[in-house]
Design a protein around this motif. Structure first.
Motif, PDB file in Angstrom:
ATOM      1  N   TRP A   1       0.480  -0.901  -0.376  1.00  0.00           N
ATOM      2  CA  TRP A   1       0.096  -0.032   0.081  1.00  0.00           C
ATOM      3  C   TRP A   1       0.825   1.275   0.298  1.00  0.00           C
ATOM      4  CZ3 TRP A   1      -0.764  -4.642   1.698  1.00  0.00           C
ATOM      5  CH2 TRP A   1      -2.605  -5.087   0.898  1.00  0.00           C
ATOM      6  N   VAL A   2       0.130   1.535  -0.573  1.00  0.00           N
ATOM      7  CA  VAL A   2       0.773   3.687  -0.791  1.00  0.00           C
ATOM      8  C   VAL A   2       0.395   4.862  -0.127  1.00  0.00           C
ATOM      9  CG1 VAL A   2       2.422   5.204  -2.572  1.00  0.00           C
ATOM     10  CG2 VAL A   2       2.476   2.659  -2.955  1.00  0.00           C
ATOM     11  N   GLU A   3       1.453   5.260   0.485  1.00  0.00           N
ATOM     12  CA  GLU A   3       0.535   6.524   1.488  1.00  0.00           C
ATOM     13  C   GLU A   3       0.081   7.641   0.080  1.00  0.00           C
ATOM     14  OE1 GLU A   3       0.260   6.031   5.619  1.00  0.00           O
ATOM     15  OE2 GLU A   3       1.127   7.908   5.861  1.00  0.00           O
ATOM     16  N   ILE A   4      -0.891   8.383   0.054  1.00  0.00           N
ATOM     17  CA  ILE A   4      -0.764   9.183  -1.166  1.00  0.00           C
ATOM     18  C   ILE A   4      -2.061  10.139  -0.256  1.00  0.00           C
ATOM     19  CG2 ILE A   4      -1.114  10.574  -3.056  1.00  0.00           C
ATOM     20  CD1 ILE A   4      -1.087   6.717  -4.146  1.00  0.00           C
ATOM     21  N   ARG A   5      -1.017  10.959   0.021  1.00  0.00           N
ATOM     22  CA  ARG A   5      -2.004  12.233   0.838  1.00  0.00           C
ATOM     23  C   ARG A   5      -3.397  11.884   1.897  1.00  0.00           C
ATOM     24  NH1 ARG A   5      -2.182  14.140  -4.461  1.00  0.00           N
ATOM     25  NH2 ARG A   5      -3.692  12.865  -5.331  1.00  0.00           N
ATOM     26  N   GLY A   6      -2.202  10.607   2.954  1.00  0.00           N
ATOM     27  CA  GLY A   6      -3.910  10.597   4.118  1.00  0.00           C
ATOM     28  C   GLY A   6      -4.335   9.271   3.600  1.00  0.00           C
ATOM     29  N   LYS A   7      -4.531   8.459   2.421  1.00  0.00           N
ATOM     30  CA  LYS A   7      -5.021   7.192   1.751  1.00  0.00           C
ATOM     31  C   LYS A   7      -4.719   6.272   1.762  1.00  0.00           C
ATOM     32  CE  LYS A   7      -8.402   9.636  -0.591  1.00  0.00           C
ATOM     33  NZ  LYS A   7      -9.100   9.419  -1.433  1.00  0.00           N
ATOM     34  N   GLN A   8      -4.546   5.648   2.320  1.00  0.00           N
ATOM     35  CA  GLN A   8      -3.350   3.526   2.126  1.00  0.00           C
ATOM     36  C   GLN A   8      -4.225   3.091   0.483  1.00  0.00           C
ATOM     37  OE1 GLN A   8      -2.429   1.792   5.101  1.00  0.00           O
ATOM     38  NE2 GLN A   8      -1.716   3.005   5.985  1.00  0.00           N
ATOM     39  N   LEU A   9      -3.431   3.307  -0.486  1.00  0.00           N
ATOM     40  CA  LEU A   9      -3.766   3.176  -1.950  1.00  0.00           C
ATOM     41  C   LEU A   9      -2.774   1.605  -2.679  1.00  0.00           C
ATOM     42  CD1 LEU A   9      -4.806   6.314  -3.921  1.00  0.00           C
ATOM     43  CD2 LEU A   9      -6.096   4.735  -2.332  1.00  0.00           C
ATOM     44  N   PRO A  10      -3.489   0.828  -3.136  1.00  0.00           N
ATOM     45  CA  PRO A  10      -3.360  -0.628  -3.588  1.00  0.00           C
ATOM     46  C   PRO A  10      -2.097  -1.126  -4.292  1.00  0.00           C
ATOM     47  CG  PRO A  10      -5.720  -1.165  -4.217  1.00  0.00           C
ATOM     48  CD  PRO A  10      -5.032   0.487  -2.854  1.00  0.00           C
ATOM     49  N   ALA A  11      -0.697  -1.193  -4.310  1.00  0.00           N
ATOM     50  CA  ALA A  11       0.991  -1.434  -5.382  1.00  0.00           C
ATOM     51  C   ALA A  11       0.593  -3.026  -6.141  1.00  0.00           C
ATOM     52  CB  ALA A  11       0.957   0.052  -5.364  1.00  0.00           C
ATOM     53  N   ALA A  12       0.940  -3.121  -7.297  1.00  0.00           N
ATOM     54  CA  ALA A  12       1.183  -4.291  -6.920  1.00  0.00           C
ATOM     55  C   ALA A  12       2.595  -4.495  -7.481  1.00  0.00           C
ATOM     56  CB  ALA A  12       1.466  -4.943  -8.122  1.00  0.00           C
TER      57      ALA A  12
END
Lengths: 369, 129
Positions: free
Chosen positions: A336-347
């Motif tokens: 997961w990558v933290e972008i502007r306070g959100k954790q978004l999934p990445a491969a």
């Protein structure tokens, strides 16, 4: 005002947006970075990379000297072959990554990063005193990278018949001499076919005009960065520096362990790290939601383990956020990558992302679901 | 020199505002898109959401950087530009037209807190030095 290449005026005439890069006034783009990116993937573009350093090493012990200085082994090189290598400090940290060309039995040429000219030269000079060899910076040579699937059709036509025949015959990572001290090599930093061309600074403006007249698009450092990122190629100072080793930088393949009795600077530290196992590794990330990955964003594997994006961006070829990240060594295929306070999934993938214009990785089965 | 239409109002953070009756259309200026370079990603507010003047309400990301969009006037979002979400380069190509970002029904009177074209031009010129 920064340092300028012989083509500075030509860039301004072509409406370049000029930015500072390692103390040099360089073109960022000539209107649209994305357009230039696609030009290189689909046709052909030219980059002025004359800010990079060209240094010749000449002498009876040139080969002995470079065998000791580099983690990759110049012994393997035939004349007019090129080799990618790291130059390490005693701790195995990367002082620079560079291309070395063998021009004759006693004559080698190095192409080094613009931002590392001083450090590299100091380091090389410090060690060369023990050898029968001399270091000559070639400040009278300019360097262009002509990259893209159409480069091989256009570049030979801009040289004499005799030179053109030699250029057409070049295989990947080989070179041939042109002009005085000039060199044409089938190398690049974009993941496409192409050439890197060294010519005397006095001839470069004329050659640049011939390239543009032949339909080659001028491309800036912006496109160069997104192209190299898609190609999974590290950028010195961003993805690696003196604090990390090639083993922590997805560059283990560039370390020549054999012959085991070849001593080179950093070998001991690398051997130790190899034996103990690396704690960190450099991987590719592909964002699984819309958005853009950026350098310095936090990468989360789980509650215990985290890493950091070293360089990120938006891939114009894939239309996805991609990045190189240094994370704890793992077999995990998602993070997961933290972008502007959100954790978004990445491969998590092994770079490259793009090779010869096409997507170059497969997500594992579990991710497709 | 960037294009700064006379009929629009501006913010110091490079948003433009166009007033049609009681509806405001908001986007980023030609100068802003030029400084950012090719845009590749846009995050817009949800319709019906409300923002105070100066609150972060959207994000535009270019090949180079991410930039927050600040709500130029307190109000309620009534429409967002779906086309710009799908094709962020519309913002580069036509920042005052097809590249608009969202529409707002304001809580307050716009004229008092926004810059006119001349004032915004001066700001852009001063930033160039």
């Amino acid at each position: 005002m920064g340092k300028r290449t012989p083509l500075y005026e030509a860039h301004c005439q072509a409406n370049a947006k000029i930015v500072d890069f390692a103390g040099w006034d360089m073109p960022l783009h000539y209107g649209s970075q994305i357009h230039e990116h696609h030009q290189v993937r689909q046709a052909v573009g030219v980059f002025d990379v004359s800010h990079m350093g060209i240094v010749d090493v000449y002498g009876k012990q040139a080969v002995t000297f470079l065998r000791f200085m580099f983690a990759n082994n110049v012994d393997r090189l035939a004349i007019y072959k090129a080799l990618y290598t790291c130059m390490l400090n005693e701790q195995g940290g990367i002082i620079d990554d560079l291309i070395v060309y063998k021009l004759a039995e006693d004559y080698y040429r190095l192409v080094i990063n613009a931002g590392r000219r001083d450090q590299d030269t100091t380091w090389l000079k410090q060690h060369i005193t023990a050898y029968d060899a001399v270091l000559t910076p070639r400040n009278n040579l300019a360097l262009l990278a002509v990259q893209g699937p159409r480069a091989k059709d256009i570049v030979p036509t801009l040289f004499s018949t005799e030179e053109a025949a030699k250029i057409r015959a070049l295989k990947s990572f080989t070179a041939c001499p042109v002009s005085q001290h000039g060199l044409v090599a089938r190398t690049g930093y974009t993941g496409e076919d192409g050439f890197e061309i060294m010519l005397p600074t006095t001839e470069i403006s004329h050659f640049w005009e011939k390239l543009l007249a032949a339909g080659v698009a001028p491309c800036g450092l912006g496109a160069r960065d997104t192209l190299r990122l898609e190609a999974g190629l590290n950028l010195y100072g961003t993805d690696m520096d003196e604090s990390v080793t090639p083993l922590e930088s997805n560059l283990a393949w560039t370390v020549a362990w054999e012959p085991a009795d070849r001593q080179f600077i950093g070998r001991q530290a690398l051997e130790k790290q190899r034996q103990q196992g690396t704690i960190l590794c450099l991987v590719g990330l592909v964002l699984q939601t819309p958005g853009v990955l950026r350098g310095h964003q936090t990468v989360i594997l789980d509650s215990q383990r985290a890493g950091i994006i070293t360089s990120g961006g938006f891939s114009p070829t894939l239309n996805q956020g991609i990045a190189l990240a240094r994370i704890p060594t793992t077999t995990d295929t998602t993070c997961w990558v933290e972008i502007r306070g959100k954790q978004l999934p990445a491969a998590v993938i092994k770079p490259p992302f793009v090779r010869h214009g096409k997507k170059a990785f497969n997500l594992t089965e579990c991710e497709k679901e | 020199m960037s294009n700064i239409p006379k009929n629009l109002r501006y913010t110091p953070s490079h948003e433009w505002v166009k007033q049609d009756d009681d509806v405001l259309t908001i986007g980023i200026t030609d100068h802003a898109q030029c400084m950012l370079g090719d845009l590749v990603y846009v995050e817009l507010p949800e319709v019906d959401s409300q923002f105070q003047h100066g609150q972060e309400c959207a994000v535009v990301e270019s090949v180079k950087a991410a930039a927050d969009i600040y709500c130029p006037i307190g109000g309620e979002v009534i429409e967002v530009n779906e086309a710009a979400l799908g094709n962020p380069q519309l913002i580069n190509e036509d920042p005052y037209g097809k590249g608009w970002l969202f529409r707002l029904r304001p809580f307050e009177t716009p004229a008092t807190i926004l810059l006119n074209a001349e004032e915004y031009s001066k700001q852009v010129a001063s930033e160039a030095h």
